[in-house]
Design a protein around this motif. Structure first.
Motif, PDB file in Angstrom:
ATOM      1  N   ASN A  90      -5.537   0.420   1.613  1.00  0.00           N
ATOM      2  CA  ASN A  90      -4.654   0.934   0.525  1.00  0.00           C
ATOM      3  C   ASN A  90      -4.196  -0.148  -0.386  1.00  0.00           C
ATOM      4  O   ASN A  90      -4.042  -1.479   0.135  1.00  0.00           O
ATOM      5  N   LYS A  91      -3.702   0.117  -1.649  1.00  0.00           N
ATOM      6  CA  LYS A  91      -3.033  -0.697  -2.675  1.00  0.00           C
ATOM      7  C   LYS A  91      -1.715  -1.450  -1.712  1.00  0.00           C
ATOM      8  O   LYS A  91      -1.136  -0.869  -0.755  1.00  0.00           O
ATOM      9  N   GLY A  92      -1.333  -2.529  -2.147  1.00  0.00           N
ATOM     10  CA  GLY A  92      -0.161  -3.181  -1.610  1.00  0.00           C
ATOM     11  C   GLY A  92       1.100  -2.561  -2.539  1.00  0.00           C
ATOM     12  O   GLY A  92       1.011  -1.666  -3.092  1.00  0.00           O
ATOM     13  N   ILE A  93       2.198  -3.280  -2.037  1.00  0.00           N
ATOM     14  CA  ILE A  93       3.308  -3.076  -2.992  1.00  0.00           C
ATOM     15  C   ILE A  93       3.687  -4.367  -3.713  1.00  0.00           C
ATOM     16  O   ILE A  93       4.077  -5.351  -3.225  1.00  0.00           O
ATOM     17  N   PHE A  94       4.204  -3.968  -5.025  1.00  0.00           N
ATOM     18  CA  PHE A  94       4.660  -5.193  -5.902  1.00  0.00           C
ATOM     19  C   PHE A  94       5.293  -4.708  -7.131  1.00  0.00           C
ATOM     20  O   PHE A  94       5.185  -3.384  -7.527  1.00  0.00           O
ATOM     21  N   PRO A  95       6.341  -5.521  -7.486  1.00  0.00           N
ATOM     22  CA  PRO A  95       7.417  -4.740  -8.539  1.00  0.00           C
ATOM     23  C   PRO A  95       6.450  -5.240  -9.910  1.00  0.00           C
ATOM     24  O   PRO A  95       6.850  -6.264 -10.549  1.00  0.00           O
ATOM     25  N   VAL A  96       5.667  -4.173 -10.424  1.00  0.00           N
ATOM     26  CA  VAL A  96       4.935  -4.471 -11.620  1.00  0.00           C
ATOM     27  C   VAL A  96       5.471  -4.536 -12.753  1.00  0.00           C
ATOM     28  O   VAL A  96       5.175  -5.244 -13.723  1.00  0.00           O
ATOM     29  N   PHE A  97       7.059  -4.068 -12.812  1.00  0.00           N
ATOM     30  CA  PHE A  97       7.775  -4.176 -13.936  1.00  0.00           C
ATOM     31  C   PHE A  97       8.803  -5.237 -13.818  1.00  0.00           C
ATOM     32  O   PHE A  97       9.604  -5.447 -14.714  1.00  0.00           O
ATOM     33  N   ALA A  98       8.504  -6.036 -12.813  1.00  0.00           N
ATOM     34  CA  ALA A  98       9.476  -7.408 -12.816  1.00  0.00           C
ATOM     35  C   ALA A  98       9.496  -8.174 -13.756  1.00  0.00           C
ATOM     36  O   ALA A  98       8.079  -8.420 -14.172  1.00  0.00           O
ATOM     37  N   TYR A 138      11.449 -13.758 -12.521  1.00  0.00           N
ATOM     38  CA  TYR A 138      11.279 -13.737 -11.276  1.00  0.00           C
ATOM     39  C   TYR A 138       9.957 -14.777 -10.746  1.00  0.00           C
ATOM     40  O   TYR A 138       9.363 -14.880  -9.619  1.00  0.00           O
ATOM     41  N   ASN A 139       9.308 -15.407 -11.804  1.00  0.00           N
ATOM     42  CA  ASN A 139       8.192 -16.332 -11.358  1.00  0.00           C
ATOM     43  C   ASN A 139       8.767 -17.701 -10.998  1.00  0.00           C
ATOM     44  O   ASN A 139       8.695 -18.979 -11.478  1.00  0.00           O
ATOM     45  N   ASN A 140       9.078 -17.880  -9.703  1.00  0.00           N
ATOM     46  CA  ASN A 140       9.429 -18.951  -8.920  1.00  0.00           C
ATOM     47  C   ASN A 140       9.534 -18.563  -7.565  1.00  0.00           C
ATOM     48  O   ASN A 140       9.598 -17.553  -7.022  1.00  0.00           O
ATOM     49  N   PRO A 141       9.513 -19.624  -6.788  1.00  0.00           N
ATOM     50  CA  PRO A 141       9.394 -19.423  -5.218  1.00  0.00           C
ATOM     51  C   PRO A 141      10.577 -18.975  -4.365  1.00  0.00           C
ATOM     52  O   PRO A 141      10.407 -18.726  -3.242  1.00  0.00           O
ATOM     53  N   ASN A 142      11.950 -18.989  -4.941  1.00  0.00           N
ATOM     54  CA  ASN A 142      12.650 -18.715  -3.968  1.00  0.00           C
ATOM     55  C   ASN A 142      13.830 -17.476  -4.375  1.00  0.00           C
ATOM     56  O   ASN A 142      14.984 -17.443  -4.212  1.00  0.00           O
ATOM     57  N   GLU A 143      13.114 -16.421  -5.038  1.00  0.00           N
ATOM     58  CA  GLU A 143      13.895 -15.433  -5.397  1.00  0.00           C
ATOM     59  C   GLU A 143      13.892 -14.533  -4.137  1.00  0.00           C
ATOM     60  O   GLU A 143      13.061 -14.252  -3.292  1.00  0.00           O
ATOM     61  N   GLY A 147      10.153 -14.074   5.420  1.00  0.00           N
ATOM     62  CA  GLY A 147      10.186 -15.320   4.646  1.00  0.00           C
ATOM     63  C   GLY A 147      10.688 -14.923   3.187  1.00  0.00           C
ATOM     64  O   GLY A 147      11.366 -13.790   3.065  1.00  0.00           O
ATOM     65  N   LYS A 148      10.590 -16.123   2.256  1.00  0.00           N
ATOM     66  CA  LYS A 148      11.385 -15.860   0.936  1.00  0.00           C
ATOM     67  C   LYS A 148      10.291 -15.277   0.119  1.00  0.00           C
ATOM     68  O   LYS A 148       9.241 -15.461   0.211  1.00  0.00           O
ATOM     69  N   TRP A 149      10.887 -14.487  -0.880  1.00  0.00           N
ATOM     70  CA  TRP A 149       9.849 -13.876  -2.126  1.00  0.00           C
ATOM     71  C   TRP A 149       9.462 -14.912  -2.857  1.00  0.00           C
ATOM     72  O   TRP A 149      10.079 -15.676  -3.527  1.00  0.00           O
ATOM     73  N   HIS A 150       8.155 -14.961  -3.172  1.00  0.00           N
ATOM     74  CA  HIS A 150       7.507 -15.897  -3.920  1.00  0.00           C
ATOM     75  C   HIS A 150       6.613 -15.116  -4.930  1.00  0.00           C
ATOM     76  O   HIS A 150       5.546 -14.567  -4.591  1.00  0.00           O
ATOM     77  N   PHE A 151       6.877 -14.876  -6.091  1.00  0.00           N
ATOM     78  CA  PHE A 151       6.184 -14.151  -6.983  1.00  0.00           C
ATOM     79  C   PHE A 151       4.774 -14.287  -7.207  1.00  0.00           C
ATOM     80  O   PHE A 151       3.888 -13.330  -7.312  1.00  0.00           O
ATOM     81  N   ARG A 152       4.382 -15.523  -7.305  1.00  0.00           N
ATOM     82  CA  ARG A 152       2.999 -16.011  -7.490  1.00  0.00           C
ATOM     83  C   ARG A 152       2.226 -15.473  -6.375  1.00  0.00           C
ATOM     84  O   ARG A 152       1.291 -14.678  -6.460  1.00  0.00           O
ATOM     85  N   THR A 153       2.757 -15.934  -5.241  1.00  0.00           N
ATOM     86  CA  THR A 153       2.040 -15.489  -3.938  1.00  0.00           C
ATOM     87  C   THR A 153       1.703 -14.052  -3.924  1.00  0.00           C
ATOM     88  O   THR A 153       0.765 -13.570  -3.471  1.00  0.00           O
ATOM     89  N   GLU A 154       2.978 -13.293  -3.935  1.00  0.00           N
ATOM     90  CA  GLU A 154       2.811 -11.713  -3.754  1.00  0.00           C
ATOM     91  C   GLU A 154       2.044 -11.090  -4.837  1.00  0.00           C
ATOM     92  O   GLU A 154       1.233 -10.101  -4.519  1.00  0.00           O
ATOM     93  N   ALA A 155       2.026 -11.667  -6.104  1.00  0.00           N
ATOM     94  CA  ALA A 155       1.295 -11.138  -7.190  1.00  0.00           C
ATOM     95  C   ALA A 155      -0.264 -11.350  -7.017  1.00  0.00           C
ATOM     96  O   ALA A 155      -1.013 -10.299  -7.155  1.00  0.00           O
ATOM     97  N   ILE A 156      -0.544 -12.567  -6.662  1.00  0.00           N
ATOM     98  CA  ILE A 156      -2.035 -12.626  -6.340  1.00  0.00           C
ATOM     99  C   ILE A 156      -2.411 -11.543  -5.086  1.00  0.00           C
ATOM    100  O   ILE A 156      -3.537 -11.107  -5.175  1.00  0.00           O
ATOM    101  N   LYS A 157      -1.634 -11.757  -3.976  1.00  0.00           N
ATOM    102  CA  LYS A 157      -1.775 -10.722  -2.793  1.00  0.00           C
ATOM    103  C   LYS A 157      -2.212  -9.281  -3.342  1.00  0.00           C
ATOM    104  O   LYS A 157      -2.919  -8.664  -2.939  1.00  0.00           O
ATOM    105  N   TYR A 158      -1.211  -8.841  -4.184  1.00  0.00           N
ATOM    106  CA  TYR A 158      -1.139  -7.574  -4.500  1.00  0.00           C
ATOM    107  C   TYR A 158      -2.352  -7.173  -5.554  1.00  0.00           C
ATOM    108  O   TYR A 158      -3.125  -6.247  -5.129  1.00  0.00           O
ATOM    109  N   CYS A 159      -2.761  -8.168  -6.534  1.00  0.00           N
ATOM    110  CA  CYS A 159      -3.776  -7.909  -7.379  1.00  0.00           C
ATOM    111  C   CYS A 159      -5.145  -8.096  -6.705  1.00  0.00           C
ATOM    112  O   CYS A 159      -6.391  -7.478  -6.901  1.00  0.00           O
TER     113      CYS A 159
END
Length: 428
Positions: A150-158, A163-168, A193-205
């Protein structure tokens, strides 16, 4: 799949800010590996999307069709802008009712005959299709139905810039879509771990791409195993249903091709369903009914106009009361009718409207509607028309699909497939 961010431009006509969406991520999955294109790695959005298109062009010798979920309503806006600027290429766009069905990108020079085998061939041929036109449901629901990842979970409206930084920390719940607060809290609790927008966005997409790929592969296998038809040859669900019908159920039935003036005249007799709205009230119980598979039932049990078409002048019902086809008639309604049942189109200042009038008028109507309306006091004078042969041409198709539906759980993929195919053929 494409992920976008909000941006603003100045509307020249009003001088005010106007919100637009810009791509910041494109992901592609070919069944074996994923590749993603992220905005910060490129000069701008144009460079980002163009690079992803060039990647597909280089692979076009192996991959001809690219599926994008909901291409028609959303992602095609971005695609067309960038596809139109691919050098030495031409676009062929297939649209229906304002929706993109298919976008074909090809090199504008055909491969010349006699070219040496070892000489580089720069021709390409890519077709972009909307998987939503084949399976009209959300990716999340389809993944569950077809029992795939199934799809992942990601804040598509963020907000991208925020949020585009590694330590949020994980963004607030309001930026997520399609999940409950409990699901959000569970996701937050299990996240390591820490939230990384780029990593999670790519994983989700990338997961969206994998999910869509698995759904389409499984869907194709089910269709091929049951009907010996390949879904890749059809761009939409209605065209797939028509292909299945023609190859498995048409038999010796002859369905005429109706074009030109004949098409326009017969089409004028179609007005869509008659709907009404009521506020029910009663001091006794009110019973509400839903008809099970109404359109498929009519397709299976009612005669359809087929075979040879004969044009006639005059009132054919005087000669043959059972004549079957589309008749140009003068209609007079009974004076005391409360709810008229026959509809017609009328031109207004706001375009054509569909009404159910009283009085007298002229129009093209299906013979069976005429015979039914006579039971309610309508009077007709047949002026001319088109006579057809008749047959129950859909009975085998509907009977088998309805049996599949009845013998499948509502959570099964075959239940969804049978329901979609039953309701997609008639319009085609």
């Amino acid at each position: 799949d494409i992920e976008t961010r909000e941006s603003y431009i100045i509307d020249k006509s009003t001088g005010k800010k106007k919100k637009i969406l810009k791509p910041y991520l494109v992901s592609i999955f070919d069944g074996k590996k994923c590749i993603s294109f992220y905005l910060s790695d490129f000069k701008d959005e144009m460079d980002l999307v163009t690079s992803s298109i060039n990647y597909l062009i280089k692979r076009s010798k192996y991959t001809r069709t690219v599926y994008v979920h909901n291409l028609s309503n959303f992602d095609s806006i971005f695609f067309l802008k960038y596809l139109a600027q691919v050098p030495n290429s031409k676009l062929k766009i297939l649209m229906r009712d304002g929706r993109f069905i298919q976008i074909q990108l090809t090199s504008n020079t055909d491969k010349k005959q006699g070219v040496e085998e070892n000489k580089e061939d720069n021709s390409f041929d890519l077709t972009f299709r909307d998987s939503y036109q084949m399976l009209p449901n959300s990716l999340k629901a389809l993944a569950k139905t077809f029992n795939v990842e199934n799809k992942g979970i990601f804040p598509v409206f963020a907000p991208y810039k925020k949020y585009n930084n590694p330590n949020e920390e994980i963004p607030e719940f309001k930026y997520f879509a399609g999940i409950t607060l409990n699901e959000y809290n569970e996701f937050k609790e299990n996240f390591k771990g820490k939230w990384h927008f780029r990593t999670e966005a790519i994983k989700y997409c990338e997961q969206d791409c994998k999910t869509l790929y698995q759904i389409l592969i499984k869907f194709n296998k089910m269709i091929f195993d049951k009907f010996n038809v390949n879904i890749w040859k059809s761009a939409t669900l209605p065209s797939l249903a028509f292909r299945i019908y023609r190859s498995n159920y048409l038999g010796k039935f002859q369905i005429p091709r109706i074009t030109s003036i004949l098409y326009d005249e017969i089409k004028s007799g179609f007005t869509g369903g008659s709907t009404d709205m009521f506020i029910p009230y009663s001091d006794k119980p009110i019973y509400c009914y839903d008809v099970n598979s109404l359109y498929p039932y009519v397709m299976a049990e009612m005669d359809m106009p087929v075979g040879k078409i004969t044009y006639f002048d005059g009132d054919i019902l005087q000669i043959d009361p059972e004549a079957f086809g589309f008749f140009d008639v003068e209609i007079t309604t009974p004076e005391d009718i409360h709810i008229p049942i026959l509809q017609t189109h009328v031109r207004t200042d706001n375009g054509y409207r569909t009404i159910s009038p009283k009085g007298t008028w002229r129009g093209m109507y299906f013979s069976e509607e005429i015979k039914n309306a006579r039971k309610f006091g309508y009077k007709f004078k047949v002026l001319r028309g088109y006579r057809f042969e008749k047959a129950k041409i859909f009975k085998g198709y509907i009977t088998e699909l309805y049996s599949i539906k009845e013998n499948s759980l509502k959570t099964d993929a075959m239940y969804l497939i049978s329901k979609l195919l039953m309701n997609s053929l008639f319009g085609r």
